[in-house]
Every structure is written in C-alpha cells, then in structure tokens.
Design a protein around this motif. Structure first.
Motif, PDB file in Angstrom:
ATOM      1  N   ARG A 166       4.639   7.308 -11.077  1.00  0.00           N
ATOM      2  CA  ARG A 166       5.487   6.535 -11.794  1.00  0.00           C
ATOM      3  C   ARG A 166       4.259   5.462 -12.362  1.00  0.00           C
TER       4      ARG A 166
ATOM      5  N   ALA B 243       1.287   4.228  -3.035  1.00  0.00           N
ATOM      6  CA  ALA B 243       0.898   5.328  -2.668  1.00  0.00           C
ATOM      7  C   ALA B 243       2.021   6.354  -3.115  1.00  0.00           C
ATOM      8  N   ALA B 244       3.332   5.879  -2.898  1.00  0.00           N
ATOM      9  CA  ALA B 244       4.553   6.546  -3.238  1.00  0.00           C
ATOM     10  C   ALA B 244       4.724   6.643  -4.814  1.00  0.00           C
ATOM     11  N   TRP B 245       4.292   5.712  -5.475  1.00  0.00           N
ATOM     12  CA  TRP B 245       4.360   5.501  -6.724  1.00  0.00           C
ATOM     13  C   TRP B 245       3.305   6.525  -7.494  1.00  0.00           C
ATOM     14  N   LYS B 246       2.120   6.565  -6.798  1.00  0.00           N
ATOM     15  CA  LYS B 246       1.324   7.402  -7.449  1.00  0.00           C
ATOM     16  C   LYS B 246       1.737   8.901  -7.146  1.00  0.00           C
ATOM     17  N   LYS B 247       2.286   9.301  -6.109  1.00  0.00           N
ATOM     18  CA  LYS B 247       2.846  10.501  -5.753  1.00  0.00           C
ATOM     19  C   LYS B 247       3.980  10.962  -6.755  1.00  0.00           C
TER      20      LYS B 247
ATOM     21  N   ALA C 130       3.197   0.554   5.842  1.00  0.00           N
ATOM     22  CA  ALA C 130       2.973   1.198   4.609  1.00  0.00           C
ATOM     23  C   ALA C 130       3.989   2.585   4.655  1.00  0.00           C
TER      24      ALA C 130
ATOM     25  N   SER D 174       0.935  -1.326   0.094  1.00  0.00           N
ATOM     26  CA  SER D 174      -0.092   0.054  -0.148  1.00  0.00           C
ATOM     27  C   SER D 174       1.073   1.274  -0.065  1.00  0.00           C
ATOM     28  N   GLY D 175       1.965   1.300   0.943  1.00  0.00           N
ATOM     29  CA  GLY D 175       2.793   2.525   1.043  1.00  0.00           C
ATOM     30  C   GLY D 175       3.514   2.624  -0.374  1.00  0.00           C
ATOM     31  N   VAL D 176       4.286   1.358  -0.984  1.00  0.00           N
ATOM     32  CA  VAL D 176       4.872   1.693  -1.990  1.00  0.00           C
ATOM     33  C   VAL D 176       3.997   2.057  -3.204  1.00  0.00           C
TER      34      VAL D 176
ATOM     35  N   VAL E 168       3.867  10.769   1.602  1.00  0.00           N
ATOM     36  CA  VAL E 168       2.825   9.601   1.908  1.00  0.00           C
ATOM     37  C   VAL E 168       2.765   9.965   3.454  1.00  0.00           C
TER      38      VAL E 168
END
Ligand SMILES: Cc1ncc(C[n+]2csc(CCOP(=O)(O)OP(=O)(O)O)c2C)c(N)n1
Ligand code: SF4
Lengths: 331, 394
Positions: A100, A93-97, B65, A89-91, B24
């Motif tokens: 990528r 979210a980071a990719w979204k930001k 996360a 989930s964290g990865v 995030v």
C-alpha cells in the motif's frame, strides 16, 4: 468571477463534533496537520487519502474517538499512551507488505512523547520507519488534569508543580525533544507552532514527503491547562515565537551545523552570517507571553524567577548556535 | 512429503511461523526465546520467509507493533518469555479487547525476583485474565503444531482473539527432538490467507480502531471478549479435528492417559505431562490405579472436559508450576470453580512444584502420590503442598 484557490485543502480528516475544549489549540494543530498530510499525499502519490494515523492516549485521542462516534475521516488506530511510535511501526510494516502506498502519521502529546513514549519513539526513529511523528506540545499532561511533563516550561504552574512557599512552580528547564529526535540523524526534524499556521503546514507537508522518519514538534495552546483566554490561542502561540520562548527551526539528516533557524518576527532584529542566523535581538519581553496565562501568574510576584527564565532561554538558543538578547519590560 | 528434522522447540516455533507466513513479525530477544527471532531473521535473510521483521527496542514495542500491524489487517507473530511477556502485559489486554488474532510463542520461564531463567509457567499463567487463548505444548512437535492451530483458531471469525502457545524453557526450548515439518501446501490449505473483515487501516474505507468507551458501552465490549472465549471452545474442537485429518496428529483440550479405572489422576500441562505419563505407567506396574490428564488448552478453560474427567477419578492431583498466593496454583482455582456446583466431585489436592527450573523427579511425584492417597483414604491432608521444597535452607 474569479475563484481563489483556498490556501489549504477544504478536505476534512479531523471532523467537527469532537469533544475538545473550546479554543483548544491542539485540535487546531491536528486539523491543520491532517490537511497538510493530505495535500502532501496528493502531490506525492496522487492520492490525498494515502495515509493512516496511529495515536497515543491523551486529550486529542479521547476527545476524538468516543465509541460509537469518531471524529476521524482517515484510518486511525489508538493502542496506548506510550506506544504510538511502536504501533505506527507495525502499521507501516503491514502497509509495506500489503504494497500500500502512502505514509503513516503517528501522533502523541508531550507526555506520550517526551516521557513515557521516549523509548518507543527512539526505536521507531532509529529503525527508519517511514512515519511522521507529530508531537503536539501543550506542555503538560492535560488528559489526566494538568500534571507536569518533562516538556513543561520552567516556572509553570501545574497540579504537580504547584507554586508555594518553597516552590516557584516547575523547577526544571523544558526538555528539547526535537533535538533528541534530530540526534537520530533522521531525514527531517522541525519545530512549529499554531502561532504560525502556514509555516506549520509547510513543515508537515515537507515531513510527509521525505522518505523515512520525520519528527515535528508543534507548540499548541491549551486554554484549560494554561489558564488563558479561549480566543487568544493563536496570539499566545505567536507571542511565544516573538519573545524567544519558542524557537522555530528545521534540522535535516541530523546536521546540527546546518540548523535552519527562522526569523521570529515581532520586530526582532536578526543577524546572519553566511545565511546562518547567529544572533537575534528580541524586541518583545517574555512577560508579554507570560502575562496572558494564569499558569505563570505567580511569577510576577517573583521577578527573579522570570530573570532565571530569561537566562534559560538564552542557554537554549546557545545550543541552537544563536546569541540572543532578551529585553526586560519597560518600567 | 513432510520433512523430519531434529530441532529445539524454539526452532519448531520459528518453523511454524515460517509456515504460517505472517506478514509482520516484531520481536525482542529474551532467554529462553532468543532463538526464535534469530531463526526468523535467518529465514527472512535467506528469502525463505517474506515478512517484515521489526527489530524493536523492547517487548512492549514488539507487541505494540504487532497490534499496529494486526489492526492494519495482516497476520502477525512474536515470541517472548518471562519479563518480556510481563512487559507486554498492558498491551495484551488491548490486543484482546481490539480482537486482533496475534500469535505469541512463549518459552515458559519464571519471573523475577530472584532472577531465574529456567522453566515454570508463571509468566503465561499470570496473563490468564487478558482474554488471550492459551495453549501448552508437551513436546517440540506440539510447539510447532499448536502455533499453526493457534493461528487458525485465533483468526476464526467466531473467535478473533489473540493466542499464546507456551512451551517449557530449556526442557523444550533448548532440547532437540525429531519434529515433523508439514508440507507448505498442506499448511496453506489448512490456514489459508488471513483476510480480515473488521481490522484494516485502509484509506479507501477509513475506520477508527481502539476507541474510548463510556460506561454505556465498555461492559458490552468486554462481554464480547468473554463470548469469543466461549465460542473458541467449539472452534478449537473443530480445528483440532481438521488438523488431525490433514496432519494425522490428534489433539484434545484435555488429553487423558489411563484414566478409565483410575482413582487418582495427576493433572498437569506442558512437558511435565510426559514425565507424569511415564510415572503413571510405573504406578500401574505396581497395581496402583493412577491416571494422567494434560491440559493442552488452558484458556478458554475446558470446564466441560474437566467435569467429564472429574467423573472418573476420586482424587485429582493438580501438579502446577505456578503460584497464586494464598490460594495455591491457578489450576487449583480453575478446577475448584469448574466443580464447585457438581453433585459428585473428586477431592482436589494441589501441588506446587518445579518452580524456577527445579527438576520434577519420580521422588517428587511419590510425595504427591502419598498425599493424594491420604486424601483418598479419608485422612487429613493439606489442600496446597509445595513439593521438593528444600526446608533446610529456609
Ligand atoms: C501507562 C499509562 N500511564 C498513565 C496513563 C494515564 N494517562 C493517560 S493520558 C496521560 C497524559 C497525556 O499527556 P500528554 O501526552 O501530554 O497529552 P495531553 O493529554 O496533554 O494531550 C496520562 C498520564 C496511561 N493511559 N497509561
Ligand atoms: S484540556 Fe487543553 S489540550 Fe485538552 S482538549 Fe482541552 S484545551 Fe485541548
């Protein structure tokens, strides 16, 4: 000379040199899964490498990432046993930001998914992260030495479900995690098996291409934990399908009424109504599957336990809306 | 121009997060920290903060996360307290071991059982061995400032460690004070964009993070966490100095107050430091040579500064809102270690007080003073003293 296109990409993400046991069916599953992912990414984004992996602790993690080596040719992160879904989930979210493009693949064993990781999985699915969760189901905790999980089938020997004077081995029916995942009404849920690799690849590609979360539960053999011959992994997995032990299906958007049950092969007779599978008459007895594995050996001295297993399988199929007949071996 | 606003420490923490521009945030509500994710939700909803806010199903997933996001190379933030931090415990080690500069705001609260939502420091103190940097705020301004500082230190290449900033439950989390909100441009200048050199999950340059290490490598990996903590000491001084230059507020690992000719120095952390400074003024009026010292930085432990402080006093009275069973408080242990091989050293007297939100009053401090004076006079004294204990209900 005409050159035939290989049925699946020759690109490797799970490279040789990992430390899995000889004949490990789960290693095969990961190899196929990442290849399928790559093909899907190429078709969807024009970039075969547009994915990253977040993986739970377990056999497939420890055998692939032994410092200072790695078997991974894709960006890969391991955090802990129970949190592959949360880490993914964290990865994501980071990719979204970061803007990528691509998709995250989360990988967990049956323990890391069905037991300790269930909460994180549910959270990830419910929040609709753009992640494919692949549960490789070798039906026990193999990394810690073959202890039962909630995905261990009825009757199986494990080190914490030993058969004995008062025990037939594991005494609870297998938990159906794919159905729990589907209850989140996510775009795509499927069961698969290394016994049908083309189907597995097709499903992984489909999962990778949907927008939003997808869940694939792949049945994969573990010769060490199943006490089965190294070279018979695919055969055993296929027998699980052909005897009715392992159903192959797809559920889209949580629509249980349109559950797509696949014909099992192995001579089984399939009855459909309006395109929907309503009954299957299996031809191969489950004993054919059981007898190839030491983990079920003790059951042959207790035929009533095998009959009980048949009843449980029927009940499981009933949940899927299918009436099955399971043969007994010919005397 | 910096803006002054009256706010709670929780809001100050949310403002700090907003100013730091994490990409995030993953958080789960728990008293007294709930307002932090609530406020951040508002910032995100109003488009004032351009971040992915993952509304996770637990603190364990919040920190997991954050680890995933930080491993993917973005600035990451969360907030929690008490049981929530305890639920993160396992992953805190992993975040430090993976050298990911995540920042957590901790509304310092007691741990169950019995369940109690009020202030002490047991939650973050219990995480002192995870490898995380730990800062403690005395007031709401410090809560905001220290979060910005924590990001800067954590992301420094010589450090690369996660950091937590503690501020006392209710005493700060829910109490309004005027807080200066720095200009975004100055914060941007101070923090800069986080550009990870080692942590990224980029298909163009695949790396493997979070591996297994055999005995041949594990110790070395842990040593780098040790080394990074050591490096952080110098980096913190540098960042404090830069912060002072940019924002005009001075921070030190140990802030001393009227210690120059003090015989007894009361040492503490967090909001209690404010009370203790006032108490010292009160004692000085009566001609008692007392001083105060506040640890702003608890991890890395400011050993050198403790040794300097120790040269000034005859008695160090440690006032702590945490317990390490059969030892006393964590500070007592840390101070003992820092001073054990010093030739000249003051007497250490430990005071456990204010657990679970019990008020710490001047009367309690009088009790601590009395015991400290006994020690100073060479009389017998207990090393560990529970102050304000209601013996009648035991
Ligand atoms: C919190 C926690 N509890 C227990 C363990 C020990 N542990 C590591 S892997 C594992 C079992 C993994 O089983 P499964 O997910 O089925 O994967 P497999 O090893 O079979 O591939 C266990 C119990 C752990 N790492 N973390
Ligand atoms: S124990 Fe089983 S799952 Fe694990 S590597 Fe060996 S064969 Fe594969």
């Amino acid at each position: 000379m005409a050159v035939r296109k290989p049925p699946i990409t020759t690109r490797e993400y799970w490279a040789p040199g990992h430390a899995a046991c000889a004949g490990c069916g789960c290693a095969t599953a990961l190899k196929l899964a990442t290849k399928a992912f790559s093909e899907a990414m190429e078709e969807k984004f024009g970039d075969p490498n547009a994915f990253a992996i977040a993986q739970a602790t377990g056999c497939m993690e420890v055998v692939s990432a032994v410092f200072p080596y790695t078997a991974w040719k894709a960006p890969w992160v391991h955090v802990a046993f129970e949190n592959a879904a949360a880490a993914a989930s964290g990865v994501e979210a980071a990719w979204k930001k970061l803007g990528r493009k691509g998709k995250i693949l989360a990988i967990g064993g049956d323990g890391g998914t069905a037991d300790i990781g269930m909460q994180a999985l549910s959270g990830m699915l419910e929040r609709r992260h753009n992640v494919v969760y692949l549960m490789y189901d070798n039906e026990a905790y193999m990394n810690t030495g073959i202890q039962r999980s909630s995905s261990t089938p009825y009757g199986a020997w494990t080190t914490t479900s030993p058969p004995g004077k008062y025990s037939i081995g594991e005494d609870k029916p297998k938990k159906w995690v794919a159905l729990i995942a589907a209850a989140h009404q996510i775009p795509y849920v499927a069961t698969a098996s290394i016994g049908n690799p083309f189907d597995f690849v097709k499903k992984m590609k489909k999962a990778a291409k949907v927008d939003g979360p997808a869940f694939v539960q792949v049945h994969c053999t573990c010769p060490t934990g199943w006490k089965s011959p190294l070279e018979k992994g695919v055969e055993i997995a296929r027998l699980a399908i052909e005897t009715g032990i392992w159903p192959l299906f797809e559920i889209e958007n949580g629509d249980f009424f349109n559950i797509k049950i696949q014909a099992p092969g192995g001579g089984a007779k399939v009855k459909r109504e309006g395109g929907r599978v309503v009954a299957i008459e299996f031809k191969k007895p489950i004993e054919e599957y059981l007898k190839l594995q030491g983990r079920f050996k003790h059951l042959f001295k207790q035929p009533e336990a095998i009959d009980e297993m048949r009843e449980q399988i029927k009940a499981m199929w009933k949940v899927l809306g299918v009436d099955v007949t399971l043969p007994k071996p010919e005397e | 121009m910096p803006m002054r606003k009256v706010m709670k420490a929780n809001e100050a923490a949310a403002w700090a997060a907003k100013l730091a521009k994490p990409k995030v945030i993953a958080a789960f509500p728990i008293t007294p920290s709930t307002l932090v994710p609530e406020k951040i939700s508002e910032f995100v909803a109003d488009g004032e903060l351009d971040a992915e806010f993952i509304k996770v199903e637990s603190e364990h997933s919040a920190i997991s996360a954050c680890v995933g996001a930080s491993a993917a190379g973005v600035r990451t933030f969360t907030a929690t307290a008490s049981q929530g931090l305890a639920l993160m415990h396992e992953i805190l080690f992993i975040a430090a071991g993976m050298r990911l500069p995540i920042v957590i705001a901790v509304g310092n609260r007691s741990l169950s059982a019995p369940i109690n939502i009020w202030n002490d420091w047991q939650d973050s103190i219990s995480e002192r061995d995870t490898g995380w940097l730990q800062f403690y705020a005395e007031n709401n301004q410090e809560a905001l400032d220290l979060i910005l500082i924590a990001f800067k230190v954590a992301e420094d290449e010589r450090v690369l460690l996660p950091a937590m900033v503690g501020f006392d439950a209710f005493i700060l989390t829910h109490t309004v004070e005027p807080v200066e909100i720095p200009d975004q441009e100055v914060v941007d200048e101070f923090l800069g964009e986080y550009e990870p050199k080692y942590a990224y999950l980029d298909p163009a340059r695949p790396i493997t993070q979070g591996t297994l290490a055999f005995p041949a490598h594990y110790m070395e990996a842990r040593y780098t966490v040790w080394e990074a903590n050591e490096n952080a000491k110098k980096v913190i001084d540098e960042v404090f100095a830069e912060f002072e230059k940019k924002f005009g507020r001075k921070y030190q690992k140990i802030e001393e107050y009227r210690t120059d000719d003090a015989e007894i120095v009361f040492v503490t952390m967090g909001s209690l430091a404010g009370t203790v400074k006032e108490y010292v003024d009160h004692l000085r009026e009566q001609g008692i040579k007392a001083g105060a010292a506040k640890l702003t930085v608890y991890r890395p432990f400011p050993t050198e500064e403790v040794r300097e402080l120790a040269k000034k006093a005859k008695v160090l009275a440690l006032l702590e809102k945490n317990v390490t069973f059969s030892v006393g408080g964590a500070l007592f242990q840390d101070f003992s270690r820092a001073l054990v091989n010093e030739k000249e050293k003051p007497i250490l007297v430990d005071f456990i007080l204010g657990l679970g939100g019990r008020d710490v009053t001047f009367k309690d401090l009088d009790e601590a003073l009395e015991i400290s004076r006994k020690a100073l006079a060479g009389e017998e004294f207990e090393e560990v003293n529970w102050i304000g204990l209601r013996k009648e209900i035991l």
